[in-house]
Structures are given as C-alpha cells and as structure tokens.
Design a protein around this motif. Structure first.
Motif, PDB file in Angstrom:
ATOM      1  N   GLU A 168     -13.448   3.185  -4.468  1.00  0.00           N
ATOM      2  CA  GLU A 168     -12.304   2.413  -4.925  1.00  0.00           C
ATOM      3  C   GLU A 168     -12.482   2.045  -6.391  1.00  0.00           C
ATOM      4  N   VAL A 169     -11.372   1.996  -7.116  1.00  0.00           N
ATOM      5  CA  VAL A 169     -11.380   1.553  -8.508  1.00  0.00           C
ATOM      6  C   VAL A 169     -10.326   0.452  -8.632  1.00  0.00           C
ATOM      7  N   PRO A 170     -10.765  -0.807  -8.762  1.00  0.00           N
ATOM      8  CA  PRO A 170      -9.809  -1.906  -8.904  1.00  0.00           C
ATOM      9  C   PRO A 170      -9.538  -2.231 -10.375  1.00  0.00           C
ATOM     10  N   TRP A 190      -4.448  -7.318  -8.036  1.00  0.00           N
ATOM     11  CA  TRP A 190      -5.389  -6.205  -8.038  1.00  0.00           C
ATOM     12  C   TRP A 190      -4.612  -4.928  -7.763  1.00  0.00           C
ATOM     13  N   ARG A 193      -3.312   0.345  -3.608  1.00  0.00           N
ATOM     14  CA  ARG A 193      -3.127  -0.950  -2.952  1.00  0.00           C
ATOM     15  C   ARG A 193      -2.905  -2.002  -4.039  1.00  0.00           C
ATOM     16  N   ARG A 205      -7.596  -5.428 -12.473  1.00  0.00           N
ATOM     17  CA  ARG A 205      -6.941  -6.734 -12.368  1.00  0.00           C
ATOM     18  C   ARG A 205      -5.860  -6.825 -13.437  1.00  0.00           C
ATOM     19  N   GLU A 207       0.840  -1.198   0.000  1.00  0.00           N
ATOM     20  CA  GLU A 207       0.000   0.000   0.000  1.00  0.00           C
ATOM     21  C   GLU A 207       0.870   1.241   0.000  1.00  0.00           C
ATOM     22  N   THR A 237      -5.603  -1.327  -6.865  1.00  0.00           N
ATOM     23  CA  THR A 237      -6.801  -0.604  -6.453  1.00  0.00           C
ATOM     24  C   THR A 237      -6.410   0.795  -6.001  1.00  0.00           C
ATOM     25  N   THR A 238      -7.149   1.793  -6.491  1.00  0.00           N
ATOM     26  CA  THR A 238      -6.924   3.167  -6.056  1.00  0.00           C
ATOM     27  C   THR A 238      -8.162   3.663  -5.326  1.00  0.00           C
ATOM     28  N   THR A 239      -7.946   4.630  -4.437  1.00  0.00           N
ATOM     29  CA  THR A 239      -9.069   5.255  -3.733  1.00  0.00           C
ATOM     30  C   THR A 239      -8.977   6.757  -3.916  1.00  0.00           C
TER      31      THR A 239
END
Length: 148
Positions: free
Chosen positions: A42-44, A32, A16, A46, A6, A34-36
């Motif tokens: 959150e927007v993951p 994954w 993350r 893959r 993170e 992932t941003t916040t």
C-alpha cells in the motif's frame, strides 16, 4: 457501513479514501488516499482538507487531458469550466437572462403548464377564487414576456 470510499479496478488494484484519524487537537483534518498493487503493498498519501479542492481539480484536469471526462449540465457541456469557478460564473451569467426573465424554453413550458391549469380551473370553477384567476393572468403575462 465503513467511513471510506473504495474503488477496485479489473486487476484488483485498489484506491481507498478515508478520513485521517486525528491524534492531536491541533492536527489539521485530512483524507488518506491509499493505493494498492493488488497484493499487500500500500502507498498512502495524506491530503489536508484545505488542499482537497485542488486535488479534485487536478484529477479533473488529468481526466480532461486523457480525453475521458465530459460533464453536462442542463444539456450543455461544462467540462472545461469545472476547475475554473470564475469562468463558470461568467458563463452562467451570460447564458441566463437577467433575474426574473425567462428563456424561450422556460416560457414555452410555462405556457403549456398554464394552459393545463386553466383547463383544470374551468372544470372545477367553484374551487378557485378571483385571486387564483389574477395569479393565472399574471403568469400568462410572464409567459408572454410582459414585464410586471
């Protein structure tokens, strides 16, 4: 310790990276990303492991374009070669003499180390054999650039 990476910036936004939990045996492993936004959104994304090196190379390329990435290896800037293994291999082959030979700096350091070893051997004479003396002589030849 959680199995993830993170990073949180000064505004509380987070990146993350965590492994994908595989749900079926034939599912490709991945990560994954992932941003916040600093709150709850959150927007993951893959990224399959087969694409991970390409994703990393893309990040390095973006950092270079932003002017913020500089990587040094043994005192040389190798930043421009990070995403191009063929260029890096060629640079390494031309920068390094043929196998078994020494650079000037290596030769100088080896000579210094051999002088220290010779002093120690002289002070502890009976601890060293003729084989040790021969090894020291051979290393001195290498330091001078003599071939075997």
């Amino acid at each position: 310790m959680p199995n993830r990476f993170e990073y949180t910036d000064e505004h509380g936004r987070r990146l993350r990276i965590a492994p994908v939990d595989l749900e079926t045996p034939d599912e490709a492993p991945g990560l994954w990303f992932t941003t916040t936004d600093g709150w709850f959104n959150e927007v993951p994304v893959r990224v399959p492991l087969t694409m991970l090196e390409e994703a990393i190379a893309g990040q390095r390329d973006m950092a270079r374009q932003a002017g913020g990435l500089r990587v040094e290896l043994r005192g040389q800037d190798v930043t421009e070669h990070l995403a191009d293994p063929a260029t890096e291999q060629q640079r390494a082959e031309t920068a390094r003499p043929a196998s078994g030979s020494l650079t000037g700096a290596e030769r100088q350091f080896l000579t210094f180390a051999l002088d220290l070893a010779a002093d120690r051997m002289a002070n502890r004479g009976d601890e060293f054999t003729d084989e040790d003396d021969a090894a020291l002589a051979r290393l001195r030849q290498l330091a001078k650039g003599a071939e075997a």
